[in-house]
Design an enzyme around this catalytic site. Structure first.
Site, mmCIF file in Angstrom:
data_model
loop_
_atom_site.group_PDB
_atom_site.id
_atom_site.type_symbol
_atom_site.label_atom_id
_atom_site.label_comp_id
_atom_site.label_asym_id
_atom_site.label_seq_id
_atom_site.Cartn_x
_atom_site.Cartn_y
_atom_site.Cartn_z
ATOM 1 N N GLY A 12 0.789 -1.232 0.000
ATOM 2 C CA GLY A 12 0.000 0.000 0.000
ATOM 3 C C GLY A 12 0.818 1.277 0.000
ATOM 4 O O GLY A 12 0.320 2.323 0.409
ATOM 5 N N SER A 13 2.046 1.215 -0.512
ATOM 6 C CA SER A 13 2.854 2.445 -0.474
ATOM 7 C C SER A 13 2.294 3.509 -1.424
ATOM 8 O O SER A 13 2.377 4.704 -1.132
ATOM 9 C CB SER A 13 4.329 2.157 -0.756
ATOM 10 O OG SER A 13 4.518 1.752 -2.078
ATOM 11 N N ASN A 14 1.688 3.087 -2.538
ATOM 12 C CA ASN A 14 1.049 4.081 -3.410
ATOM 13 C C ASN A 14 -0.190 4.661 -2.744
ATOM 14 O O ASN A 14 -0.463 5.862 -2.872
ATOM 15 C CB ASN A 14 0.684 3.452 -4.761
ATOM 16 C CG ASN A 14 1.862 3.419 -5.707
ATOM 17 O OD1 ASN A 14 2.282 4.449 -6.231
ATOM 18 N ND2 ASN A 14 2.432 2.235 -5.906
ATOM 19 N N LEU A 90 -4.122 -6.972 -7.277
ATOM 20 C CA LEU A 90 -3.635 -8.100 -8.074
ATOM 21 C C LEU A 90 -4.726 -8.986 -8.658
ATOM 22 O O LEU A 90 -4.459 -10.102 -9.072
ATOM 23 C CB LEU A 90 -2.637 -8.935 -7.256
ATOM 24 C CG LEU A 90 -1.301 -8.231 -7.007
ATOM 25 C CD1 LEU A 90 -0.378 -9.098 -6.169
ATOM 26 C CD2 LEU A 90 -0.625 -7.830 -8.314
ATOM 27 N N ILE A 93 -9.935 -6.550 -12.825
ATOM 28 C CA ILE A 93 -11.136 -5.759 -12.526
ATOM 29 C C ILE A 93 -12.294 -6.331 -13.357
ATOM 30 O O ILE A 93 -12.196 -6.416 -14.587
ATOM 31 C CB ILE A 93 -10.899 -4.265 -12.875
ATOM 32 C CG1 ILE A 93 -9.754 -3.684 -12.028
ATOM 33 C CG2 ILE A 93 -12.166 -3.449 -12.694
ATOM 34 C CD1 ILE A 93 -10.036 -3.622 -10.534
ATOM 35 N N ASN A 107 -5.126 2.654 -13.224
ATOM 36 C CA ASN A 107 -4.190 1.664 -12.681
ATOM 37 C C ASN A 107 -2.770 2.185 -12.843
ATOM 38 O O ASN A 107 -2.484 2.965 -13.754
ATOM 39 C CB ASN A 107 -4.342 0.331 -13.438
ATOM 40 C CG ASN A 107 -3.435 -0.749 -12.876
ATOM 41 O OD1 ASN A 107 -3.317 -0.904 -11.653
ATOM 42 N ND2 ASN A 107 -2.766 -1.490 -13.748
ATOM 43 N N HIS A 109 1.220 0.789 -13.307
ATOM 44 C CA HIS A 109 1.997 -0.409 -13.654
ATOM 45 C C HIS A 109 3.484 -0.039 -13.631
ATOM 46 O O HIS A 109 3.864 1.013 -14.153
ATOM 47 C CB HIS A 109 1.581 -0.908 -15.043
ATOM 48 C CG HIS A 109 2.225 -2.199 -15.390
ATOM 49 N ND1 HIS A 109 1.769 -3.407 -14.907
ATOM 50 C CD2 HIS A 109 3.327 -2.475 -16.123
ATOM 51 C CE1 HIS A 109 2.549 -4.373 -15.353
ATOM 52 N NE2 HIS A 109 3.504 -3.833 -16.094
ATOM 53 N N ASP A 150 -3.598 -4.270 -18.547
ATOM 54 C CA ASP A 150 -2.539 -3.296 -18.882
ATOM 55 C C ASP A 150 -2.636 -2.719 -20.293
ATOM 56 O O ASP A 150 -1.631 -2.289 -20.856
ATOM 57 C CB ASP A 150 -1.147 -3.925 -18.688
ATOM 58 C CG ASP A 150 -0.935 -4.419 -17.268
ATOM 59 O OD1 ASP A 150 -1.508 -3.814 -16.335
ATOM 60 O OD2 ASP A 150 -0.202 -5.404 -17.097
ATOM 61 N N GLU A 179 6.710 6.157 -8.893
ATOM 62 C CA GLU A 179 5.263 5.917 -8.836
ATOM 63 C C GLU A 179 4.595 6.831 -7.819
ATOM 64 O O GLU A 179 3.512 7.370 -8.056
ATOM 65 C CB GLU A 179 4.974 4.458 -8.452
ATOM 66 C CG GLU A 179 5.432 3.443 -9.468
ATOM 67 C CD GLU A 179 5.065 2.018 -9.063
ATOM 68 O OE1 GLU A 179 4.038 1.823 -8.406
ATOM 69 O OE2 GLU A 179 5.824 1.093 -9.402
#
Ligand code: GRF
Length: 199
Positions: A12-14, A90, A93, A107, A109, A150, A179
């Site tokens: 969850g760093s983003n 992961l 969707i 999203n 990537h 993607d 990111e």
């Protein structure tokens, strides 16, 4: 208001970086909730720390894929966000969600798509493949989620030079740092575009 729902499956760093940008006034948005497919992940700890509601939807809990997908959709409809933000989620969707939120699911990537994208390209595998392919550059991509992994329209990319002697783990850390800046910035400009379509 620019309400967001975050989908995440990992550390969850983003997610944290998006919260920080909101707190610091660099992203005018509100996070309504977190959806994950796993219990006991870092993203849930972050949600708890910030008093953000979270829901775990593991497909195994449901009788069928359809029931799982409807439960996900139902939660999103209840929260009613302007954007759904996938930050290391992961699972694919579901199409019903993409149809309910056309061009409103983003999203991130960790490669320069279309390179090193698609099924199987996630996490450290992406960075290992970049190094094995002797790429001179890599980076990260923000795109709109479409039915294929993607493949949706690209909104932004940030590049860095690959050091051929570095490890995949080191490269992953450097890309993640990019990111954390690119995602909140791109969310802000995309919201601006949605709110002022003719500007
Ligand atoms: C990031 O590298 C992102 O690009 C990918 O999954 C990772 C999530 O990392 N989709 P974190 O959970 O935000 O730390």
């Amino acid at each position: 208001m620019n309400e967001l729902v975050i989908f995440a499956s990992g550390s969850g760093s983003n997610f944290r970086s998006i919260i920080d940008h909101i707190t610091n006034g660099h992203l005018d948005a509100k996070i309504l909730g977190l959806i994950t497919n796993k219990a006991e992940i870092g993203a849930i700890d972050i949600a708890k720390q910030h008093g953000i509601p979270y829901r775990v939807f593991a497909s195994a809990q449901f009788e069928s894929t359809e029931a799982y997908e409807l439960a996900l959709l139902d939660q999103c409809v209840q929260w009613n966000p302007k954007l759904i933000i996938c930050a290391g989620y992961l699972r694919k969707i579901p199409t019903i969600l993409i149809q309910a939120y056309p061009n409103r699911i983003l999203n991130i990537h960790p490669s320069l798509l279309p390179k090193f994208g698609g099924q199987g390209f996630y996490g450290i595998h992406v960075h290992k493949s970049v190094l094995e392919s002797n790429e001179t550059h890599t980076g990260c991509t923000i795109h709109i989620v479409s039915a294929e992994y993607d493949k949706g329209p690209i909104l932004a990319q940030e590049r860095l030079l690959v050091d051929p002697s570095e490890s995949a783990e080191h490269l992953a850390k450097r890309v993640l740092k990019l990111e954390h800046q690119l995602y909140p910035r791109t969310i802000a400009s995309y919201l601006n575009q949605l709110n002022h379509p003719t500007a």
